[in-house]
Design an enzyme around this catalytic site. Sequence first.
Site, PDB file in Angstrom:
ATOM      1  CE  LYS A  66      -7.026  72.373  38.996  1.00  0.00           C
ATOM      2  NZ  LYS A  66      -6.722  72.770  40.374  1.00  0.00           N
ATOM      3  CG  ASP A 102      -7.793  71.315  44.184  1.00  0.00           C
ATOM      4  OD1 ASP A 102      -6.944  70.418  44.088  1.00  0.00           O
ATOM      5  OD2 ASP A 102      -8.030  72.136  43.278  1.00  0.00           O
TER       6      ASP A 102
END
Length: 284
Positions: A66, A102
């Site tokens: 990520k 997220d």
Amino acid sequence: MTRKIVLFGYPVSHSISPAFQQAALDHCSIGAGYSAREASPERLEEEIGRLRDEEYLGANLTIPHKERVRSFLDGVDPWAEALGAVNTIVKDGGRLVGHNTDAYGFLRSLRERAGFEPRGASVLLLGAGGAARAAAFALSRERAASLTIANRTPGRAELLAGEMRASIPAVDAIPLERAALAEAASAVDLVVNSTSIGMSRGEAEGHTPLNSDLIRPGVLVYDMVYTPLETPLARAAREAGAMFVGGLWMLIYQGAASFELWTGTKAPVEVMYEAGARALAGKG
Ligand code: NAP
């Protein structure tokens, strides 16, 4: 041409994203296949380069890619910039753009699953890792009034608190200990667990980060842990008469945001949740 969407991770076999993303694609009759692909950090750049082929609609990223993926992309959205992490790649013409869904998934699940409005709220955030960071940034953007961050390693809570002080009026860092938690929990609207306490197969499996006697009735308890679906914190919240939202909803809403970015189609969140819950049950 059947289009492709890939999830890159290392390892990646534990992920339930293929199950709920494929269910969503099929439900919406979108001719695309979503699959997980194990990619070592050394192979990531080459794999990301392949996304430029026309057959790819985009990608997801999970641990450990990520943060590192950014250097292989043509740009990132403001959430990915703020959080320093990309979980979704979208193709914009010939460009590969990194997004982070997220924080959005967290906010949308708060609103749609609990009718909770973060503006002006007082929040107790347990944990100070990556998931806590996404929640803290989301709460600061939505103008929460106060944020108390409790963590096992107090220095990490302090660091995150320091980043939040410019945007949230009252920010505090406390140890993850009963006396401090009791005081903080007595005056909040929302408790978010972003530690891995309670997670199946983790070091604190079977434990709750907050006992039921410290949870006020009427407060909203949000557990980012989603294995098992019914976590020890979920039971504590119910015992206390509190409202509860489980972490599978955050996972589904971040996935729904990715789905909408790739396809331009409204994501069928209930279908995705059912498929995600079935996949979790199948993985035991
Ligand atoms: P991370 O960056 O490794 O952070 C882990 C956090 O948990 C840290 O605050 C750590 O405290 C704390 N912790 C771990 N074991 C502990 C223990 N035995 N006692 C007390 N504190 C403990 O991980 P993350 O990415 O933030 O993920 C945290 C949890 O959220 C995981 O369970 C993950 O599955 C879940 N999550 C869910 C979603 C979702 O979509 N629902 C998304 C992201 C993450 P220290 O700082 O002291 O180590």
